[in-house]
Enzyme design. Structure first.
Site, PDB file in Angstrom:
ATOM      1  N   TYR A 200     -74.818 -75.882 -25.407  1.00 28.53           N
ATOM      2  CA  TYR A 200     -75.245 -74.797 -26.297  1.00 28.53           C
ATOM      3  C   TYR A 200     -76.607 -74.324 -25.810  1.00 28.53           C
ATOM      4  O   TYR A 200     -77.558 -75.111 -25.784  1.00 28.53           O
ATOM      5  CB  TYR A 200     -75.362 -75.284 -27.741  1.00 28.53           C
ATOM      6  CG  TYR A 200     -74.044 -75.597 -28.410  1.00 28.53           C
ATOM      7  CD1 TYR A 200     -73.393 -74.642 -29.178  1.00 28.53           C
ATOM      8  CD2 TYR A 200     -73.456 -76.854 -28.286  1.00 28.53           C
ATOM      9  CE1 TYR A 200     -72.183 -74.923 -29.820  1.00 28.53           C
ATOM     10  CE2 TYR A 200     -72.251 -77.146 -28.914  1.00 28.53           C
ATOM     11  CZ  TYR A 200     -71.626 -76.178 -29.678  1.00 28.53           C
ATOM     12  OH  TYR A 200     -70.434 -76.463 -30.296  1.00 28.53           O
ATOM     13  N   LYS A 296     -66.787 -75.413 -36.624  1.00 37.91           N
ATOM     14  CA  LYS A 296     -66.407 -75.869 -37.962  1.00 37.91           C
ATOM     15  C   LYS A 296     -65.179 -75.164 -38.539  1.00 37.91           C
ATOM     16  O   LYS A 296     -64.672 -75.600 -39.580  1.00 37.91           O
ATOM     17  CB  LYS A 296     -67.581 -75.690 -38.929  1.00 37.91           C
ATOM     18  CG  LYS A 296     -68.728 -76.623 -38.648  1.00 37.91           C
ATOM     19  CD  LYS A 296     -68.315 -78.072 -38.840  1.00 37.91           C
ATOM     20  CE  LYS A 296     -69.129 -78.996 -37.970  1.00 37.91           C
ATOM     21  NZ  LYS A 296     -68.441 -80.200 -37.585  1.00 37.91           N
TER      22      LYS A 296
END
Length: 389
Positions: A200, A296
């Site tokens: 990331y 998520k």
């Protein structure tokens, strides 16, 4: 037709619920708007929380995942041209599994086929009815004929645009939403991943993510303008921009190649309350959406399925409806925590058009704090690998 649980939506959420119900002797019918080939052609997320992995095992569909999936003990965070690692296993003793959503769906289809489960495809005009009575039913159009499916309960696993959420009266339904001023341009390429774990990256040019599906299939993303289209980006332009946004040590190892899929996804946060009305229960994207930062979306849908399956199991097999009655409350408590985490990851890693110099300094300080503070790393690891159900 009659069943105990009518499931609207034949993606991974609906199929997982159907398979779990089967393990407890509870009958279900799945209605899917698209063809099976279309469902299996969708490219989606591939990072599974510990809880999702456990649900796959409970459903009896984990064998191929355990053979072919990739267990990740941590992840890499990059900012200011450098990388640091969050070691999930060392910090909290947990891991994540990298296994594509398409493969999860294929495994669930195979299990439903083996069990003789009913999954009806190309069902249009699906309409759940009489949800506030003891005799709900669903009507739908298939092969030019209108069909009726009587049931005890309806599970709406039909995504944001499906009919289930719209069946809740507007004076009861409350929706919360935040849209983000950018999207993600993603490509899939038949190239080896640049790293063994996800990267990331926060850079002055915008966010980037280096991910993978297997040893020779990589998934990469860069933050882009909402006005962009995939045609605006050649493969060469994408690779050049990605290299500018990740640290040199990663860029120097990056293997490039032709894209086999290219798309742009807007980012948004969305929650619908309540997730139950009468005999209708919402799950997954029908009730909530998170930005993909933090992986998520599918995992929060899985937690919904856990609570819903638990409720149906106790209702039918123990004569106890308390878990069903508390479904919306329990699911939403966890959902808002995952919304917080996804919002936090998004705000820390992206460039926003209205960010001031002060905002950028605070963002950098937040990432430096995460790099240097074990307690902060532990908090991220707990959220990333999945909070307990």
């Amino acid at each position: 037709m009659r069943t105990q649980v009518a499931i609207i939506g034949g993606g991974p959420s609906g199929l997982l619920l159907s398979q779990l119900l089967y393990t407890k002797g509870i009958d279900s019918v799945v209605l899917e708007r698209r063809s099976r080939d279309y469902v299996l052609s969708r490219i989606r997320a591939g990072v599974l929380e510990t809880g999702f992995v456990d649900l796959m095992k409970q459903a009896g569909v984990a064998d191929r995942m355990e053979r072919e999936g990739f267990v990740h003990d941590g992840t890499q965070i990059a900012f200011d041209g450098e990388m640091f690692r969050i070691d999930f296993k060392k910090l909290i003793g947990k891991t994540v599994m990298v296994y594509g959503q398409t493969e999860v769906t294929r495994d669930l289809y195979d299990a439903r086929d083996a069990a003789g489960g009913t999954v009806l495809h190309e069902c249009s005009a699906v309409n759940p009815r009489d949800l506030d009575t003891d005799a709900p039913y669903v009507t739908f159009l298939k092969d030019g004929q209108v069909h009726r499916l009587d049931c005890d309960f309806v599970a709406g696993c039909d995504g944001f645009h499906g009919p289930s959420r719209q069946a809740i009266p507007t004076d009861i339904r409350r929706e919360y939403e935040r849209t983000y001023p950018f999207g993600w341009l993603g490509i899939l390429s038949e190239t080896p991943p640049v790293d063994d774990e996800l990267i990331y990256a926060n850079s002055e040019r915008g966010f980037a993510l280096c991910s993978m599906r297997n040893d020779n299939l990589s998934r990469y993303y860069i933050q882009c303008d909402l006005s962009d289209t995939p045609d605006d980006w050649t493969d060469d332009a994408f690779w050049d921009e990605l290299k500018r946004r990740i640290p040199d040590e990663a860029a120097d190892k990056l293997v490039t190649g032709p894209s086999i899929e290219k798309s742009i996804a807007p980012l948004r946060s969305f929650v619908c309350e309540p997730m139950r009305w009468g005999r209708l229960f919402l799950a997954g994207d029908a009730a909530h959406i998170v930005p993909p930062t933090g992986a998520k979306g599918l995992n929060t849908a899985a937690s919904d399925i856990h609570y819903l399956f638990e409720g149906f199991d106790r209702h039918y097999n123990d004569g106890d409806s308390d878990a069903l009655d508390r479904y919306s409350e329990k699911a939403l408590a966890r959902i808002w925590k995952t919304q917080r985490f996804s919002w936090w990851m998004t705000t820390q890693l992206h460039r926003f058009p209205d960010q001031t110099e002060f905002d950028l300094k605070v963002q950098q300080a937040e990432l430096a704090f995460l790099r240097d503070n074990e307690a902060a790393q532990k908090a991220l690891a707990e959220s990333y690998t999945g909070m307990p159900y």
